[in-house]
Each structure stands twice: as C-alpha cells, then as structure tokens.
Motif scaffolding. Structure first.
Motif, PDB file in Angstrom:
ATOM      1  N   THR A 151      38.100 106.065  94.639  1.00 24.19           N
ATOM      2  CA  THR A 151      40.016 105.239  95.548  1.00 24.19           C
ATOM      3  C   THR A 151      40.103 104.366  96.521  1.00 24.19           C
ATOM      4  O   THR A 151      40.116 104.175  96.144  1.00 24.19           O
ATOM      5  N   LEU A 152      38.675 104.912  97.794  1.00 24.22           N
ATOM      6  CA  LEU A 152      38.438 103.560  98.845  1.00 24.22           C
ATOM      7  C   LEU A 152      38.132 102.793  97.757  1.00 24.22           C
ATOM      8  O   LEU A 152      38.176 101.462  98.862  1.00 24.22           O
ATOM      9  N   LYS A 153      36.990 103.185  96.703  1.00 23.16           N
ATOM     10  CA  LYS A 153      36.882 101.362  96.126  1.00 23.16           C
ATOM     11  C   LYS A 153      37.484 100.777  95.777  1.00 23.16           C
ATOM     12  O   LYS A 153      37.541  98.946  95.767  1.00 23.16           O
ATOM     13  N   ILE A 154      38.578 100.854  95.151  1.00 22.04           N
ATOM     14  CA  ILE A 154      39.906 100.475  94.601  1.00 22.04           C
ATOM     15  C   ILE A 154      40.850 100.306  95.214  1.00 22.04           C
ATOM     16  O   ILE A 154      41.934  99.994  94.748  1.00 22.04           O
ATOM     17  N   HIS A 155      40.624 100.750  96.527  1.00 22.43           N
ATOM     18  CA  HIS A 155      41.925 100.444  97.817  1.00 22.43           C
ATOM     19  C   HIS A 155      43.334 101.351  97.376  1.00 22.43           C
ATOM     20  O   HIS A 155      44.053 100.742  96.797  1.00 22.43           O
ATOM     21  N   LEU A 156      42.770 102.175  96.673  1.00 22.73           N
ATOM     22  CA  LEU A 156      43.948 103.271  95.987  1.00 22.73           C
ATOM     23  C   LEU A 156      44.204 104.446  97.472  1.00 22.73           C
ATOM     24  O   LEU A 156      43.314 105.211  97.289  1.00 22.73           O
ATOM     25  N   LYS A 157      44.950 104.512  97.921  1.00 24.70           N
ATOM     26  CA  LYS A 157      45.438 105.400  98.811  1.00 24.70           C
ATOM     27  C   LYS A 157      46.099 106.457  98.297  1.00 24.70           C
ATOM     28  O   LYS A 157      48.168 105.883  97.676  1.00 24.70           O
ATOM     29  N   ILE A 158      46.299 107.912  98.232  1.00 24.47           N
ATOM     30  CA  ILE A 158      47.001 108.553  98.131  1.00 24.47           C
ATOM     31  C   ILE A 158      47.809 109.340  98.711  1.00 24.47           C
ATOM     32  O   ILE A 158      47.365 109.914 100.057  1.00 24.47           O
ATOM     33  N   THR A 159      48.853 109.616  98.547  1.00 16.93           N
ATOM     34  CA  THR A 159      49.883 109.733  99.638  1.00 16.93           C
ATOM     35  C   THR A 159      50.902 110.828  98.369  1.00 16.93           C
ATOM     36  O   THR A 159      51.505 111.176 100.235  1.00 16.93           O
ATOM     37  N   HIS A 160      50.719 111.207  98.210  1.00 16.07           N
ATOM     38  CA  HIS A 160      51.503 112.843  97.381  1.00 16.07           C
ATOM     39  C   HIS A 160      50.099 113.541  97.647  1.00 16.07           C
ATOM     40  O   HIS A 160      49.392 114.080  97.566  1.00 16.07           O
ATOM     41  N   HIS A 161      51.586 115.054  98.028  1.00 14.32           N
ATOM     42  CA  HIS A 161      50.333 115.784  98.229  1.00 14.32           C
ATOM     43  C   HIS A 161      49.788 116.313  97.712  1.00 14.32           C
ATOM     44  O   HIS A 161      49.031 117.922  98.026  1.00 14.32           O
ATOM     45  N   SER A 162      49.765 116.496  95.713  1.00 14.87           N
ATOM     46  CA  SER A 162      48.800 117.476  95.698  1.00 14.87           C
ATOM     47  C   SER A 162      46.837 116.572  96.122  1.00 14.87           C
ATOM     48  O   SER A 162      46.222 117.088  95.635  1.00 14.87           O
ATOM     49  N   GLY A 163      47.016 114.927  96.663  1.00 14.38           N
ATOM     50  CA  GLY A 163      46.055 114.657  96.805  1.00 14.38           C
ATOM     51  C   GLY A 163      45.062 114.101  96.135  1.00 14.38           C
ATOM     52  O   GLY A 163      45.294 113.800  94.793  1.00 14.38           O
ATOM     53  N   ILE A 164      43.529 114.507  96.373  1.00 16.84           N
ATOM     54  CA  ILE A 164      42.415 114.751  95.709  1.00 16.84           C
ATOM     55  C   ILE A 164      42.979 115.536  94.044  1.00 16.84           C
ATOM     56  O   ILE A 164      42.377 114.988  93.225  1.00 16.84           O
ATOM     57  N   TRP A 165      43.355 116.585  94.212  1.00 18.40           N
ATOM     58  CA  TRP A 165      43.275 117.816  93.280  1.00 18.40           C
ATOM     59  C   TRP A 165      44.044 117.325  92.212  1.00 18.40           C
ATOM     60  O   TRP A 165      44.040 117.808  91.128  1.00 18.40           O
TER      61      TRP A 165
END
Length: 284
Positions: free
Chosen positions: A80-94
């Motif tokens: 996700t970092l490689k494609i500049h996708l910032k995960i902001t939802h509480h579920s996160g990586i999971w």
C-alpha cells in the motif's frame, strides 16, 4: 454449484474472535447441502482462541474443515505504501487483506470473503450458487451502488471473489490504477473504497451486484425483519445480517431493544451468543 463452500476470513484480535463465534454457529446451524471449508487469517495470538471455537463443533450433516494462516501484515503495508494508499479506516491492514486473499490462499479457486460480524439465516450454499451468475470476466460480487453520495455505496463485508479469475486477469493492475482516483475523492480509505473506485472505473465488466438480502446492514433499516419467515421488513429474503454499525453482537442487542423490542433477529443473536457450540443443532 457442486463442491464445498469456501470462506476466507481475517480474525486478528479478541474483539474479532468474539464476533467470529456467532458466525461459525450459524454455519453449523444452517449448512446442510455442501461441505464447509474455512480459510482464516490470524495474528496477535488469535490462533488458540479460534481453534478452541472450531474444535467444539458438533457432528453435523456436512464436513467442516479449516486452515489457519498467519497474515504477513508487513507485506500488505509495503504494497500500500508503494502505491501511496493511506489506510485511514479503523479496520486497517486486516480490512485491506480482503484484497489480497486471492494471493494468500493460492490453492483456492473461489471464496466467500467475509467480515467476522456477519450471521447467516440460511444455508450458505445458496450464496455459493450465485457464483454461477457471474459473467465470464467478472471477478467480484458484492453490495454496491453507483451513487457516491450514499454512505452505503459499497460494502465489502461479504463478497464472492473468483480467485482464479483475479489471478488470470491480474487483479492488481485494476487495483493500482484505481488508487489515484480514489485518494482525491474520499476522506476515509479502506478496502471497500478501493473496490468502489474499481467499480466506478470498470462497472459491471468486473463486478456483479450482490442481492441486498445477503448483506443486510444494521446501519440502516433491517432491525424489523422476521427470522421465522427469512424475510426483512420489506419482504426480502434473509441471507446474512451484518453488524457493521452495531459492533459486536452483544452491543447490537442493546440497539435492538431500543429500536424494536419484538425483533426476532435480536432473539436469534441472543441465542447465538448464549448457546454452547455443541448444543447449536439440538436447540433450534
């Protein structure tokens, strides 16, 4: 559709495992036609708790198998970092792991990808049959609408994912292409926002809309349906109820008490929470 029904689930912490048990009980209660196979992503020490639940499953008409697989959270984070996708939802990586199930479980051809806060009201084999409705190039069936202004524009809590097709058509190229458009449109980002952006760019070419009855969202208007007749208040067939706003099922009971004191779903959930796994089939 012949063969076992496969489920892919991410279960990482104590709260999620708490939700997982009522889900499994509904599978034990309703699975009558085909065998069940669970593919479960684990982490944060969830393995032991999950195995305790699964090892108490009683004899039922179908075979019930499972595999536990530790999630490599660092790999998904790096992707996700490689494609500049910032995960902001509480579920996160999971939550984002639902976009990588087809790679993680590379021996599985098709899977029902589930959140843990779902309970079934009927045999999941009927849901599995909906794979046959997908057209030749369609990869995913899910609850989705074409209106970005609606909070329930998409819901990835229950999906049919054709893993073989996702590998064959290189799902990641569609996924990565959608991220730039997505980041300019939404404030909160998770797997379902990514999937909605894929839908906006590719529509029915890749997606099929799943009937609402298989993902009845407790955020909205489904507190009053009748469990006995398998329909909600608008006459729709009850396939799966999703506690996406209520949190864990015991919190949902409080909401049911406030919203609908005679809710049959409330009674059903209360039963699922309180009944012992070995007694599921003998009580109902």
């Amino acid at each position: 559709m012949e063969g076992p029904v496969h489920f892919c689930i991410a279960a990482a912490n104590a709260e999620v495992v708490k939700e997982f048990e009522p889900l499994v009980k509904t599978l034990v209660l309703h699975a009558k036609r085909t065998d069940i196979v669970l593919h479960i992503l684990t982490g944060n020490g969830s393995n032991n708790e999950i195995e305790k639940i699964l090892n108490t499953i009683p004899d039922i008409p179908v075979k019930f198998k499972y595999e536990l697989f530790p999630l490599n959270t660092e790999k998904i984070l790096n992707e996700t970092l490689k494609i500049h996708l910032k995960i902001t939802h509480h579920s996160g990586i999971w939550g984002m792991s639902k976009l990588y199930m087809y790679e993680i479980f590379d021996n599985v051809d098709k899977c029902i990808v589930l959140d843990t806060d779902i309970v079934f009201g009927t045999d999941p084999a009927f849901l599995w049959d909906l794979f046959m409705d997908q057209e030749d190039q369609q990869m995913i069936s899910m609850r989705i609408t074409n209106d970005m202004t609606k909070s329930y524009m998409s819901n990835s809590g229950l999906m049919l994912q054709d893993f073989s097709r996702m590998r064959q058509m290189t799902f990641s190229k569609f996924y990565f292409a959608a991220v730039e458009w997505l980041c300019s449109k939404v404030a909160v980002c998770s797997d379902q926002e990514v999937l909605f952006s894929l839908f906006k760019n590719n529509g029915s070419y890749l997606f099929r809309t799943l009937p609402v009855s298989w993902n009845l969202e407790l955020c909205h208007d489904f507190f009053g349906f009748s469990f006995e007749t398998y329909t909600d208040s608008q006459g729709r067939f009850f396939g799966g109820a999703h506690f996406n706003c209520a949190g864990a099922e015991n919190k949902a009971l409080e909401l049911f008490s406030e919203r609908d004191s005679s809710s049959n779903l409330r009674d059903y959930v209360k039963y699922l929470i309180n009944v012992q796994m070995q007694d599921v089939c003998s009580v109902m």
